[in-house]
Design an enzyme around this catalytic site. Structure first.
Site, short mmCIF file in Angstrom:
data_model
loop_
_atom_site.label_atom_id
_atom_site.label_comp_id
_atom_site.label_asym_id
_atom_site.label_seq_id
_atom_site.Cartn_x
_atom_site.Cartn_y
_atom_site.Cartn_z
CG ASN A 284 10.54 4.22 5.84
OD1 ASN A 284 9.78 5.15 5.62
ND2 ASN A 284 10.18 2.95 5.69
NE ARG A 285 7.86 8.44 2.63
CZ ARG A 285 7.94 7.25 2.03
NH1 ARG A 285 8.29 6.16 2.71
NH2 ARG A 285 7.68 7.14 0.73
CG HIS B 249 15.20 5.10 1.27
ND1 HIS B 249 14.82 4.41 2.41
CD2 HIS B 249 14.36 4.69 0.28
CE1 HIS B 249 13.79 3.62 2.11
NE2 HIS B 249 13.49 3.78 0.83
CG HIS C 271 14.48 -0.37 -1.20
ND1 HIS C 271 13.48 -0.67 -2.10
CD2 HIS C 271 14.04 0.70 -0.50
CE1 HIS C 271 12.49 0.19 -1.96
NE2 HIS C 271 12.80 1.04 -0.99
CB THR C 272 15.91 -6.94 -3.05
OG1 THR C 272 17.32 -6.80 -3.15
CG2 THR C 272 15.44 -7.90 -4.12
CE1 TYR C 273 10.05 -1.50 -5.88
CE2 TYR C 273 12.41 -1.29 -5.48
CZ TYR C 273 11.15 -0.73 -5.56
OH TYR C 273 10.99 0.62 -5.35
CG ASP D 101 5.44 2.73 1.16
OD1 ASP D 101 6.36 2.10 1.74
OD2 ASP D 101 5.63 3.79 0.54
CD GLN E 91 7.80 0.95 5.05
OE1 GLN E 91 8.02 1.00 6.27
NE2 GLN E 91 6.98 1.80 4.46
CD GLU F 255 11.91 -1.13 1.82
OE1 GLU F 255 12.52 -0.11 2.18
OE2 GLU F 255 10.81 -1.09 1.22
#
Length: 342
Positions: A73-74, A99, A175-177, A241, A281, A308
């Site tokens: 993340n940020r 990331h 980070h799987t979608y 998000d 997340q 996540e």
């Protein structure tokens, strides 16, 4: 058991226990394919991704399926201080660092330290050595990620990291979608989700938490009871998000707490996610735009949903968030359990 390999070639490995079939690359410890049955026993691949490793290596994936780190993340403005030293990170998602920077753990080739392809409890163990100063972070870190098919339709991921010589922030994320109707089935707005979090960490215009921890009750962010993802998504800008605080105790499983339950009505596939991390997340693929994936499927906005589990974003700069600093010689442990049913 396959030989240990210090192979510098990106490739794809398989895990197959007869009822679920997973493909994982040593490039970014990335899940490229995961197939589980629906209510009629029909298999479908339910993760966004590519057929070969090449598009991942070429940077065409918006973090599809990978493990991100050293810090997920940020981090605000790519800056933090630790033990009296100021650190500056690459600004790869202006004005912030995202990331792990320009070449985070998702863009590294991990060593395969063990692999059992099929039979009872297939697994693969990946190891990565992150050097002191890599992407601006302090100290060397030994990282391990182990994927195991623990039962017919359950996968466990164990992530561990040990700082070798300096304290450092560590927060890894998978980070799987997901698209439980099938990776090529369109958007996930009709999926239903329940999140075991009654608070979120609201964000500024650059998606960095403000430091507040606010209740979701009465807002579009309330998924404490199962709700269609698309129901209120129009009220939250581009889409979800956001980091949820996993503060709703439910039954535990293998010492892990329930993070989320994702459900697709058509196939009746369900994903129950369990973790020991403090946050998750919830990301609805807002920036996915015309990515050509497996079988030439075109992935558009909201084609997948990410869950996540993580330390809170920008926690290194927010004293009221749970700390993500791991002291030299101590062990960071982050476990996720993905339980599929139909």
């Amino acid at each position: 058991m396959a030989d240990q390999s210090k192979n510098n070639t990106p490739e794809i490995f398989e895990l197959n226990n007869g009822s679920m079939h997973v493909k994982i690359s040593n490039y970014g410890a990335t899940i490229t394919s995961l197939s589980v049955p629906d209510k009629n026993g029909k298999l479908a691949d339910i993760v966004l991704g590519f057929d070969s490793v090449d598009p991942y290596v070429k940077g065409l994936a918006p973090y599809f399926g990978c493990i991100v780190g050293r810090v997920a993340n940020r981090i605000k403005e790519g800056k933090f201080s630790l033990n009296g030293v100021d650190y500056t990170l690459p600004i790869n998602k202006p004005p912030n660092s995202l990331h792990g920077g320009n070449k985070g753990f998702d863009k590294k080739i991990w060593d395969v330290a063990g692999h059992k392809k099929d039979g009872d409890k297939p697994f693969i163990i990946f190891k990565y050595h992150s050097a002191d100063g890599e992407e601006g972070y302090p100290g060397a870190v030994a990282v391990t990620a182990t994927y195991t098919l623990t039962s017919a339709t359950t996968m466990r991921l164990d992530m561990e990291a040990v700082p070798q010589n300096k304290d450092t922030p560590i927060s890894l994320a998978q980070h799987t979608y997901w698209n439980l109707a099938g990776h090529d089935s369109g958007n996930i707005l009709d999926h239903k989700i329940q999140i075991w979090g009654s608070h979120v960490t609201p964000v500024d215009q650059f998606t960095v938490p403000t430091g507040e921890i606010l209740p979701v009750k009465g807002t579009p962010f309330d998924f404490t009871e199962e709700k269609r993802i698309g129901e209120s998504i129009g009220e939250v800008g581009l889409g979800y998000d956001h980091n949820y605080v996993l503060d709703c105790p439910d039954q535990e499983k293998e010492g892990l707490k329930h993070a989320a339950k994702l459900r697709d009505g058509g196939s009746s596939r369900v994903l129950d996610l369990w973790t020991n991390a403090p946050g998750v997340q919830f990301y609805t693929g807002n920036y996915v735009n015309g990515v050509v994936g497996k079988g030439n499927a075109v992935y558009g906005k909201h084609a997948g949903v990410c869950l996540e589990t993580q330390g809170f974003p920008n926690a290194i700069n927010q004293l009221n968030f749970p700390s993500v600093v791991v002291k030299a010689g101590e062990k960071y442990k982050h476990t996720m359990l993905f339980e599929f049913s139909a």
